[in-house]
Design a protein around this motif. Sequence first.
Motif, PDB file in Angstrom:
ATOM      1  N   ILE A  40       0.891  37.890 -80.355  1.00 36.58           N
ATOM      2  CA  ILE A  40       2.106  38.637 -80.715  1.00 36.58           C
ATOM      3  C   ILE A  40       3.329  37.920 -80.158  1.00 36.58           C
ATOM      4  CG2 ILE A  40       3.361  40.817 -80.414  1.00 36.58           C
ATOM      5  CD1 ILE A  40       0.552  42.188 -80.252  1.00 36.58           C
ATOM      6  N   MET A  41       3.221  37.437 -78.928  1.00 39.21           N
ATOM      7  CA  MET A  41       4.331  36.701 -78.320  1.00 39.21           C
ATOM      8  C   MET A  41       4.607  35.413 -79.094  1.00 39.21           C
ATOM      9  SD  MET A  41       5.323  38.664 -75.865  1.00 39.21           S
ATOM     10  CE  MET A  41       6.342  37.678 -74.799  1.00 39.21           C
ATOM     11  N   GLU A  42       3.546  34.724 -79.513  1.00 40.56           N
ATOM     12  CA  GLU A  42       3.707  33.505 -80.326  1.00 40.56           C
ATOM     13  C   GLU A  42       4.438  33.828 -81.634  1.00 40.56           C
ATOM     14  OE1 GLU A  42       3.033  30.376 -79.599  1.00 40.56           O
ATOM     15  OE2 GLU A  42       1.917  30.650 -77.742  1.00 40.56           O
ATOM     16  N   GLN A  43       4.048  34.929 -82.256  1.00 41.14           N
ATOM     17  CA  GLN A  43       4.678  35.333 -83.521  1.00 41.14           C
ATOM     18  C   GLN A  43       6.155  35.661 -83.312  1.00 41.14           C
ATOM     19  OE1 GLN A  43       3.089  38.973 -85.245  1.00 41.14           O
ATOM     20  NE2 GLN A  43       3.392  38.146 -87.298  1.00 41.14           N
ATOM     21  N   ILE A  44       6.466  36.377 -82.252  1.00 43.83           N
ATOM     22  CA  ILE A  44       7.867  36.699 -81.945  1.00 43.83           C
ATOM     23  C   ILE A  44       8.667  35.418 -81.739  1.00 43.83           C
ATOM     24  CG2 ILE A  44       9.393  37.717 -80.198  1.00 43.83           C
ATOM     25  CD1 ILE A  44       7.244  39.956 -79.885  1.00 43.83           C
ATOM     26  N   ALA A  45       8.106  34.471 -81.015  1.00 42.19           N
ATOM     27  CA  ALA A  45       8.797  33.198 -80.763  1.00 42.19           C
ATOM     28  C   ALA A  45       9.069  32.445 -82.058  1.00 42.19           C
ATOM     29  CB  ALA A  45       7.968  32.342 -79.807  1.00 42.19           C
ATOM     30  N   GLU A  46       8.101  32.440 -82.961  1.00 42.59           N
ATOM     31  CA  GLU A  46       8.258  31.729 -84.240  1.00 42.59           C
ATOM     32  C   GLU A  46       9.297  32.387 -85.139  1.00 42.59           C
ATOM     33  OE1 GLU A  46       6.914  28.842 -85.395  1.00 42.59           O
ATOM     34  OE2 GLU A  46       6.052  28.567 -83.400  1.00 42.59           O
ATOM     35  N   GLU A  47       9.341  33.703 -85.142  1.00 46.57           N
ATOM     36  CA  GLU A  47      10.173  34.456 -86.083  1.00 46.57           C
ATOM     37  C   GLU A  47      11.585  34.744 -85.583  1.00 46.57           C
ATOM     38  OE1 GLU A  47       7.903  37.981 -86.810  1.00 46.57           O
ATOM     39  OE2 GLU A  47       6.414  36.936 -88.033  1.00 46.57           O
ATOM     40  N   ASN A  48      11.838  34.573 -84.298  1.00 47.52           N
ATOM     41  CA  ASN A  48      13.119  34.991 -83.713  1.00 47.52           C
ATOM     42  C   ASN A  48      13.720  33.875 -82.860  1.00 47.52           C
ATOM     43  OD1 ASN A  48      13.142  38.113 -84.293  1.00 47.52           O
ATOM     44  ND2 ASN A  48      11.072  37.606 -83.621  1.00 47.52           N
ATOM     45  N   GLN A  49      14.438  32.975 -83.509  1.00 53.97           N
ATOM     46  CA  GLN A  49      15.039  31.848 -82.801  1.00 53.97           C
ATOM     47  C   GLN A  49      16.129  32.294 -81.823  1.00 53.97           C
ATOM     48  OE1 GLN A  49      13.661  28.797 -83.245  1.00 53.97           O
ATOM     49  NE2 GLN A  49      12.243  29.868 -84.584  1.00 53.97           N
ATOM     50  N   HIS A  50      16.652  33.507 -82.002  1.00 53.21           N
ATOM     51  CA  HIS A  50      17.720  34.018 -81.140  1.00 53.21           C
ATOM     52  C   HIS A  50      17.182  34.682 -79.868  1.00 53.21           C
ATOM     53  CE1 HIS A  50      16.447  37.489 -83.501  1.00 53.21           C
ATOM     54  NE2 HIS A  50      16.981  38.250 -82.571  1.00 53.21           N
ATOM     55  N   ILE A  51      15.845  34.651 -79.682  1.00 58.06           N
ATOM     56  CA  ILE A  51      15.214  35.215 -78.488  1.00 58.06           C
ATOM     57  C   ILE A  51      14.406  34.108 -77.807  1.00 58.06           C
ATOM     58  CG2 ILE A  51      13.558  36.904 -77.597  1.00 58.06           C
ATOM     59  CD1 ILE A  51      14.084  38.578 -80.128  1.00 58.06           C
ATOM     60  N   GLY A  52      14.572  33.971 -76.512  1.00 57.55           N
ATOM     61  CA  GLY A  52      13.737  33.045 -75.744  1.00 57.55           C
ATOM     62  C   GLY A  52      12.459  33.764 -75.343  1.00 57.55           C
ATOM     63  N   VAL A  53      11.317  33.177 -75.623  1.00 53.29           N
ATOM     64  CA  VAL A  53      10.030  33.803 -75.317  1.00 53.29           C
ATOM     65  C   VAL A  53       9.265  32.896 -74.346  1.00 53.29           C
ATOM     66  CG1 VAL A  53       7.911  34.771 -76.269  1.00 53.29           C
ATOM     67  CG2 VAL A  53      10.021  34.868 -77.619  1.00 53.29           C
ATOM     68  N   PHE A  54       8.916  33.468 -73.203  1.00 51.36           N
ATOM     69  CA  PHE A  54       8.283  32.712 -72.140  1.00 51.36           C
ATOM     70  C   PHE A  54       7.099  33.476 -71.576  1.00 51.36           C
ATOM     71  CE2 PHE A  54      12.751  31.632 -72.279  1.00 51.36           C
ATOM     72  CZ  PHE A  54      12.723  30.244 -72.279  1.00 51.36           C
ATOM     73  N   LYS A  55       6.259  32.768 -70.795  1.00 55.31           N
ATOM     74  CA  LYS A  55       5.154  33.430 -70.112  1.00 55.31           C
ATOM     75  C   LYS A  55       5.009  32.858 -68.712  1.00 55.31           C
ATOM     76  CE  LYS A  55       1.666  30.538 -72.372  1.00 55.31           C
ATOM     77  NZ  LYS A  55       0.458  30.565 -73.186  1.00 55.31           N
ATOM     78  N   VAL A  56       4.478  33.717 -67.820  1.00 56.62           N
ATOM     79  CA  VAL A  56       4.254  33.346 -66.427  1.00 56.62           C
ATOM     80  C   VAL A  56       2.826  33.736 -66.066  1.00 56.62           C
ATOM     81  CG1 VAL A  56       4.874  33.827 -64.027  1.00 56.62           C
ATOM     82  CG2 VAL A  56       6.670  33.666 -65.756  1.00 56.62           C
TER      83      VAL A  56
END
Length: 102
Positions: A40-56
Amino acid sequence: MKVQQLTSDNFKSTIEKAGKPIIVDFYADWCGPCKMVSPIMEQIAEENQHIGVFKVNVDENPTLAAEFSVMSIPTIISFKDNNMYKKIIGARPKEDILDLVR
């Protein structure tokens, strides 16, 4: 854009330089619900260039997890203007995760 890994070394500088809303997934490799959230996080990152998506990875960065009071995983935290904005705990659907930056 792809989900990028953050560590204690690059977390603060990455958040400060982002210039856009950020979503950070605190996870562990052994965590079943975390594995459900990952695509889901990967999909959000691909679809929303205006949001930075990271993981820790909390096992590799326990100090960072403690700094944000991560007691259960997955914990997903959003940041706006370099400040923590919203936080959810547990596996959630895509819309719930996107609500973190709305």
